[in-house]
Structure formats: structure tokens, C-alpha cells
Scaffold this active site. Structure first.
Site, mmCIF file in Angstrom:
data_model
loop_
_atom_site.group_PDB
_atom_site.id
_atom_site.type_symbol
_atom_site.label_atom_id
_atom_site.label_comp_id
_atom_site.label_asym_id
_atom_site.label_seq_id
_atom_site.Cartn_x
_atom_site.Cartn_y
_atom_site.Cartn_z
ATOM 1 N N CYS A 191 1.606 -52.862 79.665
ATOM 2 C CA CYS A 191 1.778 -51.409 79.739
ATOM 3 C C CYS A 191 1.375 -50.719 78.447
ATOM 4 O O CYS A 191 0.947 -49.565 78.463
ATOM 5 C CB CYS A 191 3.220 -51.072 80.099
ATOM 6 S SG CYS A 191 4.437 -51.781 78.967
ATOM 7 N N GLU A 229 10.519 -47.320 82.913
ATOM 8 C CA GLU A 229 9.379 -47.488 82.017
ATOM 9 C C GLU A 229 8.166 -47.681 82.905
ATOM 10 O O GLU A 229 8.057 -48.668 83.634
ATOM 11 C CB GLU A 229 9.603 -48.692 81.086
ATOM 12 C CG GLU A 229 8.578 -48.767 79.962
ATOM 13 C CD GLU A 229 7.448 -49.718 80.281
ATOM 14 O OE1 GLU A 229 6.329 -49.213 80.541
ATOM 15 O OE2 GLU A 229 7.666 -50.926 80.277
ATOM 16 N N GLU A 271 -4.688 -45.591 84.509
ATOM 17 C CA GLU A 271 -4.304 -46.929 84.062
ATOM 18 C C GLU A 271 -5.012 -47.982 84.905
ATOM 19 O O GLU A 271 -4.935 -47.962 86.136
ATOM 20 C CB GLU A 271 -2.792 -47.119 84.173
ATOM 21 C CG GLU A 271 -2.327 -48.458 83.641
ATOM 22 C CD GLU A 271 -0.825 -48.642 83.688
ATOM 23 O OE1 GLU A 271 -0.268 -49.158 82.712
ATOM 24 O OE2 GLU A 271 -0.215 -48.254 84.699
#
Length: 519
Positions: free
Chosen positions: A298, A264, A396
Site C-alpha cells: 500500500c 487503511e 492504484e
């Protein structure tokens, strides 16, 4: 560096120095005696050290896990027996709730109000998988009079678990609970920025009666201890949560051993706000979605796409609310955004803020609060009019920074949502039910929430697409990852077989008749 005689305010009472590995049921120093410093995010002062694991330490941990798997009782227990141990683990986790909250807040910089409850969430993970492993069923198929086919499910072996530094204890439980429920033995490598709360696991597992060697822990730097774990021939599969660049390296390092992988990775999740949405609820949710956990999550809704007819009003209200968010010490119950985890990460986030100033309009935040001159503090930062080519739109950031962009049509909104390398989560805000389902289906993401922030059912899949991950965990998918499925076929009657060397074929033989099954 030596630990100061006077520790920073708010330090939890029970801090090991150094924080040891845990191998074969015992605390252990590094084979070469190496340690690394651990910093308090609120001050950047060194408050303890942790054993710095290397190849020798990983070798010892994997050997202990392999012995426990090959010779110990854990993989051979009935599901119900393992479930009872997992239930005791959940009880033991809840018993350290206050201590864990203090550790997590101090070690990660998370506000104490958000750190509280992590033990309850971790305990729930163990209870959930204790129930699931008992309730699971395996396939069986019968061809009357001819064959019975059934599936054996077996634990894969030694699992290497590599976990991140945001809410570390709870995220470690996401991997530990299904791995142990499945009957695997494990080696955990926690994030080097936040090793403190992981030191509680050995105590928890001992109190619950987990056999020695089933759980092992090696602290250390990712490029050293993490790489040694991923490439170790005695590790059968690897579960990793972290940023995408590291995931790519793990993918390459695991290739030679053909290890099972679940990863992930990063996210740049969009929230699409249509003009007909409940704008008050959308405002509350998107503020929470990017500024809770200091923005270090996240699934953060870090790109907000707003229909142009309500865009100006939404941006104005969003900026006003962001400016009112209370930034303060992690141990203050009034704090809403605390300190970022580490000065290295703080510098990275500030680099994005500096980039954003030249790419878009800064409407809130953008710097350190005046009343917090030390530590890794950043005011909630809002950029408006962000073009899709901007770094702060595409990459990100993993901090309290949000990009807001207008759109005119549904197609444009979906195009903007999908115009990034990532595909972890998405959020759709509209009161048009048909549009909600239509847009959710078109978003390239492993998970989509409609008129909600990230509220998750543990039975549902968790994971992303594109650069956000490989595979999905959650519910039975986690047990599938940590187990091998073996098909067993039992003949119940005569099996038509061609008699090689004895002359002739039996035209009933499904192999030669072209049949693909006995059905």
C-alpha cells in the site's frame, strides 16, 4: 475441483485440506459444507481448498466471541496477565518462522527471502503491545477539596478484523495484537486469495494459552463472509485493510450499526526527488519501494517525481536497474520479484500496463518474462513522461509498475504529489533540510519519509488521508481504538446544588453560574 495427486514443487509440507474455520476453540467446516479453491500463484494450480464461510458461520463465530467476552476471563484479566499471554504468543509465532515463510511464499507468490522474517515482525507486534498495555497511563484530574476525575479504559467488545492478502500473517498481527492486548475478543476474516498462513493462528494461540473463543476465524469471500461480519449486530467495531472501493462498501454497511471503524485503504504514494538529493540512495530506495513485495504494497512509491535537471539521467539509470531485477519462482533465494498473487489480480495489473502504453513511454518491462510462461509473472515495468491525467498516475495498480514524471519547481512537485485521490504515504529526497521539512508539511499524506523508504517505528501513527483511509492505528492509537474511555467524577466535598422544589438557587452551583468546570 479436486486437488491434484501431484502437488506443485515447493508446496509446504503441512497444508490442511480443506483449510477450516476456527470457532470457539475448535476447527470447523462451513455450515453448508461449501469450500473454495486456493491457487498457487507461481503455477495457478489448485493446491487446496478452504471452507467458504457464510452468514451461519459468521453467526457462530460472533456468538463464540461474544460468550468469551461476556463470560470469559480475557476482558477481566489485569493488563499484566494479558501481557504475559501476548509474550507467549510472540514466542509461539517465532517458533513457526520457517514454516510460515514457506507458506507465505507459496500462497502469495512473494520471494522467499522477503517472506522470511515475517514471523519475527509479527512476534514483535505482540511484544510491543504487551509492553504498551502495561505501560499505558490514564488521565486523572483533581480539583483540591472538591472533585477527583479519572478515566476507566474498557475493551470495546467483539472486534471484526478483515485483512489483506499481501504479507497476510504479519498484517493480521497488526490487528490481532492490539485488539487482544486491549481485552477484546475477535473474529478474523482473512483474504480469500491467501488463507493458508492464517491457519497457523489457532495453533499459535492454543500453545500460548489464549482462552477458547477469544480468537475466531472465518474464511470466505469478502462479499459474503466479510459483509456478514461487518453488518452483524454482535460486532462492535471493524478494522479493515484493503482497497478503497471495498472500504467504501464497509463504511456504508457499518453505518446502520454505528460501528467504530478503522480503515487503511489504497495508496498512490509519490517520491519527490530533487536535484540536490543523494541520487544513488534515492535510486536504491525508490526501486525497493515499488518492486519489493512484488509491488503489492500500500505504501509503494509508485509515482516518482524527478526534478528536470536530473530527470533524464535518473530515468535512464532507473530503467537499466529495473531491467536487471531478477524475476523468478518465489522459492528461489535469488528471486527479487516473484509471482503476483492471483490470476484475477494479474489481469488487472496487465490492464494498467496496456493503458500505460498509450499514455506514456514504456522504458522497461511491460510483459511476462520469456523464461516464465506460466503463473502470474510480470517484469518490473517503468513508464516515463507520465502526465498527471494518466490512469497509471492517478489509480492504484498494486503491482511492479512505476510512473516517472518530471517537475521544474518545488510548487509544481507538491502540486503533482497531491493531484491524486489518495494520501497514504510520501517520500522526499533532498539534502536541503529546510526544503525537506517544508515539502513534507505540504504533502497530503498520513505518513512522509525524508531520505528514506518505508522504515516505521511501531509507536508512530499509521494511516492515510483522503481516499487512503479513516483513522490511524499504531502505538497508543491502536489501544484507543479497541477501548472505550469512561470518565468517572467523584465528589470530595459538598457539591453546591440548586434545590428544586425546596426554594431558591445556590449561586455557587456551576451549572447556573455559567462555569464550565470546577477549576
Amino acid at each position: 475441483m479436486n486437488i491434484p495427486d501431484s502437488l506443485p514443487d515447493g508446496v509446504p509440507a503441512t497444508i490442511p485440506d480443506p483449510i477450516p474455520h476456527h470457532i470457539g476453540g475448535e476447527p470447523a467446516a462451513s455450515a453448508d459444507g461449501a469450500t473454495f479453491d486456493v491457487l498457487a500463484p507461481a503455477t495457478n494450480e489448485v493446491y487446496t481448498r478452504a471452507a467458504a464461510g457464510g452468514k451461519a458461520d459468521v453467526d457462530a463465530a460472533v456468538a463464540a466471541a461474544r460468550r468469551a467476552f461476556a463470560d470469559g476471563p480475557w476482558p477481566r484479566m489485569r493488563d499484566r496477565e494479558r501481557a504475559r499471554v501476548l509474550g507467549r504468543i510472540a514466542d509461539a509465532v517465532e517458533s513457526v518462522d520457517e514454516e510460515l515463510a514457506a507458506m507465505e511464499s507459496f500462497d502469495t507468490g512473494l520471494p522467499i527471502t522477503q517472506a522470511k522474517g515475517q514471523a519475527r515482525r509479527a512476534a514483535e507486534n505482540f511484544r510491543f503491545f504487551a509492553d504498551l498495555v502495561v505501560a499505558r497511563s490514564d488521565d486523572a484530574y483533581k480539583v483540591p477539596g472538591l472533585q477527583l476525575n479519572y478515566v476507566n479504559r474498557k475493551p470495546v467488545g467483539v472486534a471484526g478484523l478483515i485483512t489483506p492478502w499481501n504479507t497476510p500473517f504479519m498484517l493480521e498481527s497488526w490487528k490481532l495484537a492490539p485488539a487482544l492486548a486491549a481485552g477484546c475478543t475477535v473474529v478474523l476474516k482473512p483474504a480469500e486469495f491467501t488463507p493458508l498462513s492464517a491457519s497457523l493462528w489457532a495453533r499459535v494461540f492454543a500453545a500460548a494459552g489464549l482462552p477458547d473463543g477469544v480468537f475466531n476465524l472465518v474464511n470466505g469471500i469478502g462479499e459474503v463472509a466479510g459483509e456478514a461480519l461487518v453488518t452483524h449486530p454482535g460486532v462492535d467495531l471493524v478494522s479493515f485493510t484493503g482497497e478503497t472501493g471495498t472500504g467504501r462498501r464497509i463504511f456504508a454497511n457499518a453505518a446502520d450499526g454505528l460501528k467504530g471503524l478503522s480503515m487503511e485503504l489504497g495508496g498512490k504514494s509519490p517520491a519527490l526527488v530533487f536535484a540536490d538529493a543523494d541520487l544513488d540512495a534515492a535510486l536504491d530506495s525508490t526501486l525497493f519501494g515499488v518492486f519489493s513485495l512484488n509491488g503489492e504494497r500500500c505504501t509503494a512509491s509508485s509515482r516518482i517525481l524527478v526534478e528536470r535537471s536530473v530527470y533524464d539521467a535518473f530515468v535512464s539509470r532507473y530503467a537499466e536497474r529495473a531491467a536487471a531485477v531478477k524475476v523468478g519462482p518465489p522459492d528461489d533465494p535469488a528471486t527479487e520479484v516473484g509471482a503476483l498473487v492471483h490470476p484475477e489480480h494479474f489481469r488487472r495489473v496487465m490492464d494498467y500496463v496496456d493503458s500505460g502504453r498509450s499514455e506514456a513511454e514504456l522504458v522497461a518491462g511491460g510483459g511476462r518474462p520469456e523464461h516464465l510462461p506460466d503463473g502470474n509473472y510480470l517484469s518490473p515495468t517503468v513508464f516515463a513522461g507520465v502526465p498527471p491525467t494518466a490512469r497509471i498516475f492517478q489509480e492504484e495498480i498494486f503491482g511492479p509498475v512505476v510512473a516517472i514524471t518530471p517537475f521544474d519547481t518545488e510548487d509544481e512537485a507538491v502540486g503533482l504529489a497531491n493531484d491524486v485521490p489518495y494520501g497514504l504515504a510520501g517520500y522526499v529526497w533532498t539534502n536541503d533540510l529546510r526544503r525537506a521539512h517544508r515539502v513534507a508539511d505540504r504533502i497530503e499524506a498520513g505518513m512522509v519519509w525524508i531520505n528514506s523508504h518505508n522504515v516505521r517505528d511501531l509507536r508512530s501513527p499509521f494511516g492515510g488521508v483522503k481516499a487512503s483511509g479513516l483513522g490511524q492505528e499504531g502505538g497508543h492509537r491502536s489501544l484507543d481504538f479497541y477501548t472505550e474511555q469512561q470518565a468517572v467524577h467523584v465528589a470530595l466535598g459538598e457539591v453546591p446544588t440548586a434545590r428544586f422544589g425546596a426554594g431558591g438557587y445556590d449561586d455557587r452551583d456551576p451549572f447556573f453560574s455559567g462555569a464550565r468546570s470546577l477549576r
